[in-house]
Design a protein around this motif. Sequence first.
Motif, mmCIF file in Angstrom:
data_model
loop_
_atom_site.group_PDB
_atom_site.id
_atom_site.type_symbol
_atom_site.label_atom_id
_atom_site.label_comp_id
_atom_site.label_asym_id
_atom_site.label_seq_id
_atom_site.Cartn_x
_atom_site.Cartn_y
_atom_site.Cartn_z
ATOM 1 N N ILE A 87 0.834 -1.206 0.000
ATOM 2 C CA ILE A 87 0.000 0.000 0.000
ATOM 3 C C ILE A 87 0.867 1.254 0.000
ATOM 4 C CG2 ILE A 87 -1.636 1.328 1.411
ATOM 5 C CD1 ILE A 87 -2.828 -1.492 2.206
ATOM 6 N N LEU A 88 1.903 1.284 0.826
ATOM 7 C CA LEU A 88 2.799 2.441 0.868
ATOM 8 C C LEU A 88 3.499 2.648 -0.477
ATOM 9 C CD1 LEU A 88 4.339 2.077 4.435
ATOM 10 C CD2 LEU A 88 2.746 3.844 3.639
ATOM 11 N N HIS A 89 3.919 1.559 -1.093
ATOM 12 C CA HIS A 89 4.587 1.660 -2.394
ATOM 13 C C HIS A 89 3.638 2.224 -3.446
ATOM 14 C CE1 HIS A 89 7.311 0.847 -5.683
ATOM 15 N NE2 HIS A 89 6.317 0.251 -6.310
ATOM 16 N N PHE A 90 2.406 1.744 -3.473
ATOM 17 C CA PHE A 90 1.445 2.254 -4.451
ATOM 18 C C PHE A 90 1.173 3.735 -4.219
ATOM 19 C CE2 PHE A 90 0.910 -1.636 -6.493
ATOM 20 C CZ PHE A 90 0.021 -1.498 -7.542
ATOM 21 N N GLY A 91 1.182 4.155 -2.960
ATOM 22 C CA GLY A 91 1.028 5.575 -2.666
ATOM 23 C C GLY A 91 2.181 6.385 -3.231
#
Length: 188
Positions: A12-16
């Motif tokens: 999720i952090l990477h996609f953000g």
Amino acid sequence: MLELEPQAERFILHFGEMGGRWGVNRTVGQIYALLFLSPEPLNAENIAETLGISRSNVSMSLRELQSWRLVQMVHKVGDRREYFETPKDVWEIFRVLVEEKRKREIDPTLTLLRGLLLEEPTSEQEAYGQQRITDMLELIELATSWFDEVHRLPPDTIKSLMRLGSKVQKVLGVADKVRKSVGSGESK
């Protein structure tokens, strides 16, 4: 609030972080990733609590994801809230992304290039520019035409075609030519 596993949190952090590179903000990327990983549709409150963002930010981000056709709204019997989910088939997601990118980026570019070529060049420099624009238009039209053909193929056929990779060059008899031109530093 959903409890995120460390792997899901990193995803999720990477996609953000990637959101900005893809033309959307961090929150949109994180919400998409959360919905992608969720086995069940989530409502806006679940999303806001899990990601620690405001409900209004979630609503705006969900509208943007819906405009991209990357999330769909669903309803649950006996529950008045709206729930959201991503398509389950990653190939369908890929198709939608490519269609939306084309509609938002490629089609306006084609329209501009065609319009520019309707103008008569008034100098040698403009004539040269028009030839370059013509070359660009032909390339983009060829690529979009190829995409249209591939887009009509069933997902299993597309998967098989992609798995062929460099074997396609061998089938077409160009592998040796490509290797030689790359090895000698030639470019075309």
